[in-house]
Design an enzyme around this catalytic site. Structure first.
Site, PDB file in Angstrom:
ATOM      1  N   ASP A  14       0.795  -1.228   0.000  1.00 38.86           N
ATOM      2  CA  ASP A  14       0.000   0.000   0.000  1.00 38.86           C
ATOM      3  C   ASP A  14       0.827   1.278   0.000  1.00 38.86           C
ATOM      4  OD1 ASP A  14      -2.471  -1.098  -0.251  1.00 38.86           O
ATOM      5  OD2 ASP A  14      -2.972  -1.055   1.872  1.00 38.86           O
ATOM      6  N   TYR A  20     -10.255  -0.075   2.840  1.00 39.00           N
ATOM      7  CA  TYR A  20      -9.818  -0.117   4.233  1.00 39.00           C
ATOM      8  C   TYR A  20      -9.393   1.254   4.737  1.00 39.00           C
ATOM      9  CZ  TYR A  20      -9.889  -4.916   5.934  1.00 39.00           C
ATOM     10  OH  TYR A  20     -10.299  -6.128   6.416  1.00 39.00           O
TER      11      TYR A  20
END
Length: 681
Positions: free
Chosen positions: A325, A413
């Protein structure tokens, strides 16, 4: 040293916003680049690389070039910081006509001092602009429009998320800079991630900005929109559970002060900044010791280094979802504005984040970081003594801590990242996972319908909806300076020992400690849970009056580690998760555990590779790398939004002080307002 303000009163509420753009000129070597500096970077670089119809130049990362540590410490230790600070420079990663260029720019000379082409594997993190452009490209792509029509769907109700595709053995030439677009359908919900449109492969080449591959493999039934809503204004009764309103206020004001990017609170002083890839960066964290009447070094620099999120479904629609990420999308770039009173409590100080957009123009995320004092009802220390005849003693001190917080939303998320400083000298790093599950459509609504031997790779959480199994590995880089730069790593094993026959005791066993100082990197790699041991970073040159080496101990959290095979391509790229703890000698270029270029990387520039050199780490300037791991088997409680799942770790002083550093903290003075008496039902 700022005193602890412990008087508590419920009165009124306030928030303070500090704009990063006001920090001009910077007063500290670690101050983030200002809006003025980012504009200067853009101006200087655009003069050297004129953009035109045949020359595409984009800014992928712009940040502070790490200053020389010895110069920083010389400046920091000088009285009133009178020594000239290190040269201030920017580090730029850009795409220049299909090539990756690394540029270092010096602000004092207003000139480029270094410029080179990256010739290795991998690509820089994606910009927001190119991700948005790729989605606009696809909605106009006729084969996609036809596939949508075949499904009886409305193109205007389709939204996308972008996904990097990883690496699966391709050569450098074959591994083009592409992303995969994943479509979702709204039509009655804003919870897009719970309505995936599967069966399509959509690949966009970012350098050429064109659809390079499109396949319509199959039509898969979507989950319905009913039951996916999470906005309180759209939900229907019954509501609950009911929580009573509360406001915590300090009549004397906050107990901390923010001066530019310097934060002072209780016995702590540290620098806080924002980086588009890391998010929050904590630097030069020092602790005031009343016994010696000075600040003592603890943490030179600490921040999020990488996050590895592999999903456990090998199908065409899922196998590639193995995100890095921070390196793929930027954990700072994906950070969001924090909401006063909900993300951060009353009395919080908010700070903006400034970064460079794809064309180099400064962009701002308002209120991207907050700092606040945390009153959670915890106890700092206490003791009741009732064994002395005719005397009962009770001493209690409520705990208060200072929290620096950021929330980064990477797709579905939301990651809550906290750096928590305690008066006892501890630093706690916390990670909270919330948001929305990533799901796949299935034909089932009940577990009894699953065919014998079939692996659905997750849990049925709603009708025709499976929450897919996955991991979260969150790696922190912690450049510790425990009372100085010359540190060592000690593995203090707790060993079961037989009572010697020479001792007259009915006890057969006890445990004792066997400390071992790691001399090289290989001796410092730790898989947690294999044996009982304490992990301590010490300064062997500094000892207490009783002869103990001063240090900080790692109190780890979950021992979760990777379950993928070592030769699986995603795990090769994320080999930095092979151990929970690594220790390396400080190297200014070793910052990102998954490599400087994470997108489509091949695992040849990671923490695991650097550590293979097995360098000396005893009595050296060392860096600790710690990974917080989660294995997530989704449950129905995670649907349609997920209650926060928390993890983390603590760096705790171990023989750093001569005694309990909060022994003499005075009891709090509590002032109560009206209506503070509990109501009896």
């Amino acid at each position: 040293m700022a005193p602890l303000h412990f008087t508590i009163l419920i009165l009124f509420s306030f928030v303070i916003v500090v704009s990063s753009s006001s920090f001009t000129p910077p007063r500290h070597p670690f101050d983030p680049l200002t809006e003025t500096e980012l504009k200067l970077v853009r101006t200087i670089i655009n003069k050297s690389y004129p953009v035109g119809p045949n020359h595409k130049f984009t800014f992928q990362y712009v940040g502070l070039n790490e200053p020389n540590k010895s110069l920083v410490l010389s400046w920091y230790s000088s009285p009133n910081h009178t020594i000239k600070p290190p040269p201030r420079q920017a580090f730029v990663i850009a795409r220049d006509n299909g090539k990756t260029r690394e540029i270092v720019l010096d602000f004092s000379s207003r000139a480029i001092v270094s410029d080179k082409i990256h010739v290795g594997n991998g690509y820089p993190m994606l910009s927001n602009d190119e991700q948005e452009a790729s989605t606009e490209l696809v909605v106009k792509f006729k084969p996609f429009i036809d596939s949508v029509a075949k499904r009886g769907l409305n193109v205007s109700e389709i939204v996308f998320t972008t996904s990097t595709i990883g690496w699966y053995g391709e050569t450098k030439a074959e591994a083009e800079r592409v992303i995969r677009l994943m479509p979702f359908y709204l039509d009655g919900t804003v919870n897009m991630y719970l309505r995936p449109i599967e069966g399509m492969t959509i690949i966009v080449n970012l350098d050429e900005m064109k659809v390079s591959e499109f396949k319509d493999r199959s039509v898969v039934t979507m989950p319905i929109a009913n039951g996916t809503e999470y906005r309180i204004s759209k939900l229907n009764p019954p509501f609950g559970p009911t929580l009573h309103n509360a406001v915590l206020l300090q009549p004397d004001g906050p107990g901390f002060k923010v001066d530019g990017h310097i934060v002072r609170w209780a016995n702590w002083e540290f620098h806080i900044s924002f980086d588009v890839r890391a998010g929050i960066v904590i630097s030069l964290a020092s602790l005031f010791d009343t016994d010696v009447n000075k600040y003592r070094q603890v943490l030179y620099k600490g921040h999020l280094s990488e996050m590895f999120i592999p999903y456990m479904d090998p199908s065409d629609d899922w196998y590639f979802i193995t995100y890095l990420d921070c390196g793929d999308f930027g954990c700072g770039q994906c950070a969001v504005s924090l909401q006063p009173y909900t993300d951060c409590p009353a009395g919080a100080v908010f700070m903006d984040g400034i970064f460079a957009g794809q064309d180099g123009t400064p962009a701002k995320i308002p209120k991207v970081m907050c700092i606040f004092e945390k009153y959670a009802g915890d106890i700092m220390w206490r003791h009741t003594e009732a064994e002395i005849p005719n005397l009962e003693i009770t001493e209690v001190r409520p705990d208060v801590s200072l929290v620096a917080r950021i929330v980064t939303t990477v797709g579905n998320y939301d990651y809550i990242v906290d750096y928590e400083f305690k008066p006892s000298g501890s630093i706690k790093m916390g990670v909270g996972l919330t948001g929305v599950l990533e799901v796949k459509p299935v034909e089932y609504i009940h577990t009894s319908e699953i065919k014998l031997g079939e692996d659905i790779h997750g849990t049925i959480v709603a009708d025709n909806t499976v929450g897919v199994n996955h991991d979260h590995f969150v790696t922190f880089r912690l450049h510790l300076d425990i009372d100085g730069t010359e540190n060592s790593f000690v593995r203090n094993e707790l060993v079961t020992t037989r009572s010697p026959k020479s001792v007259n005791t009915p006890r057969k066993t006890y445990w004792t400690t066997k400390p071992k100082t790691a001399k090289t990197e290989a001796e410092a790699r730790v898989k947690l849970g294999l044996k009982a041991e304490e992990l301590v970073v010490v300064n062997p040159n500094r000892k207490t009056k009783h002869g103990n080496e001063v240090g900080y101990r790692l109190l780890h959290g979950s021992a979760a580690g990777p379950l993928l095979a070592q030769d699986d391509f995603p795990q090769i790229r994320a080999a930095f998760t092979n151990y929970n703890v690594w220790i390396t000698p400080y190297n200014r270029s070793e910052v990102w555990a998954g490599g400087l270029y994470a997108d489509r990387s091949q695992g040849d520039d990671t923490l695991a590779v650097w550590s293979q050199r097995n360098r000396k780490i005893e009595k050296e300037d060392i860096v600790m790398w710690y990974t917080v791991g989660f294995h997530h088997v989704p449950s129905q409680e995670d649907y349609p939004t997920m209650p926060t799942l928390s993890g983390g770790f603590e760096l705790r002083p171990t023989n750093f002080f001569e005694r309990n550093p909060v022994l003499k903290t005075k009891p709090v003075k509590v002032t109560t307002a009206r209506k503070c008496t509990p109501k009896n039902d």
